[in-house]
Write an enzyme that holds these catalytic residues in place. Sequence first.
Site, short mmCIF file in Angstrom:
data_model
loop_
_atom_site.label_atom_id
_atom_site.label_comp_id
_atom_site.label_asym_id
_atom_site.label_seq_id
_atom_site.Cartn_x
_atom_site.Cartn_y
_atom_site.Cartn_z
N GLY A 164 0.77 -1.24 0.00
CA GLY A 164 0.00 0.00 0.00
C GLY A 164 0.81 1.29 0.00
O GLY A 164 0.32 2.31 0.49
N THR A 165 2.00 1.26 -0.59
CA THR A 165 2.76 2.53 -0.63
C THR A 165 2.09 3.53 -1.57
O THR A 165 2.14 4.74 -1.33
CB THR A 165 4.23 2.31 -1.04
OG1 THR A 165 4.27 1.71 -2.33
CG2 THR A 165 4.96 1.45 -0.04
N ILE A 190 -7.08 -9.34 -12.07
CA ILE A 190 -7.51 -8.85 -13.39
C ILE A 190 -9.04 -8.84 -13.40
O ILE A 190 -9.69 -9.86 -13.14
CB ILE A 190 -6.93 -9.70 -14.54
CG1 ILE A 190 -5.40 -9.51 -14.55
CG2 ILE A 190 -7.54 -9.30 -15.87
CD1 ILE A 190 -4.66 -10.25 -15.64
N LEU A 191 -9.60 -7.66 -13.68
CA LEU A 191 -11.05 -7.51 -13.62
C LEU A 191 -11.70 -7.91 -14.94
O LEU A 191 -11.10 -7.73 -16.01
CB LEU A 191 -11.38 -6.05 -13.28
CG LEU A 191 -10.86 -5.61 -11.90
CD1 LEU A 191 -10.76 -4.10 -11.81
CD2 LEU A 191 -11.74 -6.17 -10.79
N ASN A 204 -5.52 2.80 -12.92
CA ASN A 204 -4.51 1.87 -12.38
C ASN A 204 -3.13 2.48 -12.56
O ASN A 204 -2.90 3.23 -13.50
CB ASN A 204 -4.59 0.55 -13.15
CG ASN A 204 -3.55 -0.47 -12.70
OD1 ASN A 204 -3.39 -0.72 -11.51
ND2 ASN A 204 -2.81 -1.05 -13.64
N HIS A 207 0.77 1.42 -13.26
CA HIS A 207 1.59 0.30 -13.74
C HIS A 207 3.06 0.74 -13.75
O HIS A 207 3.37 1.83 -14.24
CB HIS A 207 1.14 -0.13 -15.14
CG HIS A 207 1.95 -1.27 -15.66
ND1 HIS A 207 1.76 -2.56 -15.24
CD2 HIS A 207 2.98 -1.29 -16.54
CE1 HIS A 207 2.64 -3.34 -15.84
NE2 HIS A 207 3.39 -2.60 -16.63
#
Length: 204
Positions: free
Chosen positions: A16-17, A95-96, A110, A112
């Site tokens: 969670g950074t 992956i949604l 998102n 990446h």
Amino acid sequence: MKEKKANIAVLVSGTGTNLQAIIDAQKSGVIKSGEIKLVISNKKDAYAITRAQDAGIKTTVITKQEYGEEFENRITEVLNENSIDLIVLAGFMVILTRRFTETFKNRIINVHPSLIPSFCGEGFYGLRVHKAALRKGVKVTGATVHFVNEIPDGGEIIEQKAVRVYPGDTPEKLQKRVMRQAEWKILPKAVETISERIIDNEHL
Ligand code: GRF
């Protein structure tokens, strides 16, 4: 100051950074058009949950083990219950499906850890991305914030930032530099840009 803010949910799986960067940006006023209402983790032991709790943010754990086929439906339900406008994937290792991404079209972003279209798509996550960059011998890598659609890492690009690769870099060293110099900067920036667009009711 604008009164209405976009309601943000951050979806996490790990340390969670990136979530922390968004929390800090909200505190410092870099993010002013949105407010984190909820953190959803698909891992019950994710350190990101502690970070959210420390910041006084509501957390929910939704695991595939518990919900099986209903996993995405449960997430959708919780997002709707909390009137979420913007979904931020910050190290969310799932992956949604197309069904989900179409339900929230132009409402999911998102981060990446590469300059898309390099080193992205299915199988490119975590250290694998940086290993691939080092194997190729690129001199510059970076991070990208993009909208999420049905193609992994395939949605419209919102922000990118380049980061130098140095001789002697290991995947771990490169990962840290990309996070510090790129991800933690462009993710909060993109969250503000898209939140502002949402509250201004721009066409997305
Ligand atoms: C980051 O490298 C992010 O780009 C990727 O997963 C990692 C998550 O790290 N999608 P953290 O949980 O935000 O610390």
